[in-house]
Design a protein around this motif. Structure first.
Motif, mmCIF file in Angstrom:
data_model
loop_
_atom_site.group_PDB
_atom_site.id
_atom_site.type_symbol
_atom_site.label_atom_id
_atom_site.label_comp_id
_atom_site.label_asym_id
_atom_site.label_seq_id
_atom_site.Cartn_x
_atom_site.Cartn_y
_atom_site.Cartn_z
ATOM 1 N N ALA A 1 -3.471 6.861 9.974
ATOM 2 C CA ALA A 1 -3.332 5.515 9.397
ATOM 3 C C ALA A 1 -1.945 4.950 9.708
ATOM 4 N N THR B 1 0.843 -1.195 0.000
ATOM 5 C CA THR B 1 0.000 0.000 0.000
ATOM 6 C C THR B 1 0.877 1.244 0.000
ATOM 7 N N HIS C 1 0.747 1.837 8.822
ATOM 8 C CA HIS C 1 1.174 0.754 7.941
ATOM 9 C C HIS C 1 2.515 0.227 8.438
ATOM 10 N N GLY D 1 -7.776 8.971 8.349
ATOM 11 C CA GLY D 1 -8.095 7.686 8.965
ATOM 12 C C GLY D 1 -7.736 7.645 10.424
ATOM 13 N N THR E 1 -0.989 8.440 1.016
ATOM 14 C CA THR E 1 -0.022 8.555 2.106
ATOM 15 C C THR E 1 0.392 10.007 2.275
ATOM 16 N N TRP F 1 4.201 -2.581 2.152
ATOM 17 C CA TRP F 1 3.495 -1.876 3.208
ATOM 18 C C TRP F 1 2.089 -2.446 3.386
ATOM 19 N N THR F 2 1.746 -2.734 4.652
ATOM 20 C CA THR F 2 0.465 -3.344 4.986
ATOM 21 C C THR F 2 -0.284 -2.473 5.984
ATOM 22 N N TYR F 3 -1.545 -2.184 5.701
ATOM 23 C CA TYR F 3 -2.355 -1.368 6.605
ATOM 24 C C TYR F 3 -2.692 -2.146 7.865
ATOM 25 N N LYS F 4 -2.522 -1.506 9.034
ATOM 26 C CA LYS F 4 -2.778 -2.149 10.321
ATOM 27 C C LYS F 4 -3.967 -1.557 11.068
#
Length: 323
Positions: free
Chosen positions: A57, A30, A59, A54, A34, A68-71
């Motif tokens: 946000a 991702t 990541h 968000g 950003t 990159w991973t959204y957490k």
């Protein structure tokens, strides 16, 4: 005989765009939406990226390149600061002090001075571990010379300094308590960067390297390119001034004061990269000093939700940062 390439390299900080710029480094996972990223690396090697929107946000990735991973959201309940915008937090800054991580954030709405800088803490960086402490005491309203958004914290010889500001009279700084959850007793804010012509400066980030403190900041129009594209050159770009002190005396490569319109271009629109800004600097253990930021990829789209995550290595060998 001196090689032309040697002369060009020596002139690089002064001529900026004449040579062009490197494209952003690789990014997988991702990399979109950003805004105003803040990068930090945990001791286990995990990279965390915090960004505007968000409710901040979060990541993670094994490397700056991704994937990159959204957490989730750092502050899923928003901020306890009683101002409009307390559920849509901006411009995070994350630092580690001792065994605690501090997340600074902005509460505001676009184009107004009813703003404040808040702080939250965690001992792990993970989502669902952040405790919101509310306002740092850095706050603004109509009539103030500054807008209290875009926080950046640095420990300068044992004194924590919070640098902040956006438009109005641009960029200010104030001394903080230790640990830096609030303004130090009796401290007052001081202006450290100002362009009296445009006042379009924000997003300050101070990075100590070698003998200097480098004041990076964004200049120009940040957003809304899909509906109101600025004149060429008036879009976001990344600038720098430097000083031997973290508290001021910042000048550009020509010696012009940063409080009188000075500023040397570090990175601006080039190729498919448009409007880079919202930057930070991180001394990466694998890649060395890196400049990270958001930008528009013109082959994808100009909307705010299409802003991409970018990064480049920085060469400080000339005494000025070159991407």
């Amino acid at each position: 005989m001196v090689k032309i390439s040697t002369l060009v390299a020596a002139m690089c900080p002064l001529i900026g765009t004449a040579l062009g710029y490197a494209n952003p480094g690789a990014c997988s996972g991702t990399c979109v939406n950003t805004h105003d990223p803040s990068i930090i690396r945990r001791s286990d090697g995990t990279y965390f990226r915090f960004s505007t929107g968000g409710k901040i946000a979060v990541h993670t990735a094994p490397d700056i390149t991704g994937p990159w991973t959204y957490k989730g959201a750092a502050l899923p309940d928003g901020s306890k600061i009683n101002l409009a915008g307390n559920d849509d937090l901006w411009a995070p800054e994350v630092v580690q002090i001792g065994n605690t991580y501090y997340l600074y954030y902005s509460v505001s709405t676009f184009g107004v001075q009813d703003s404040a800088i808040g702080v939250a803490t965690s001992t792990s960086l993970d989502v669902n571990t952040w405790t919101d402490l509310g306002s740092t005491g850095v706050q603004s309203s109509s009539g103030k010379p500054y807008n209290a958004i875009d926080p950046n914290i640095i420990n300068a010889g044992g004194t924590y300094l919070l640098t902040f500001g956006s438009f109005w009279k641009d960029i200010y700084q104030v001394a903080m308590k230790s640990p830096p959850t609030g303004v130090a007793s009796g401290a007052s804010s001081a202006q450290i960067a100002y362009d009296p012509t445009t006042t379009a400066e924000e997003g300050a980030f101070i990075f100590h390297y070698g003998n200097y403190y480098y004041l990076f900041y964004s200049k120009g129009q940040c957003c809304g390119y899909d509906t109101s594209k600025p004149a060429a050159g008036a879009e976001y770009k990344i600038m720098v001034c430097r000083s031997s002190s973290a508290t001021g005396g910042f000048v550009d490569a020509s010696g012009t004061s940063c409080t009188n319109g000075g500023g040397t271009v570090v990175l601006e629109s080039h190729g498919n990269v448009y409007g880079p800004g919202g930057q930070g600097v991180y001394d990466d253990p694998s890649h060395g000093p890196i400049l990270y930021y958001h930008y528009v990829d013109t082959t994808i789209g100009y909307a705010d939700g299409q802003k991409q995550f970018g990064w480049n290595t920085i060469d400080f060998s000339s005494g000025w940062p070159v991407v």
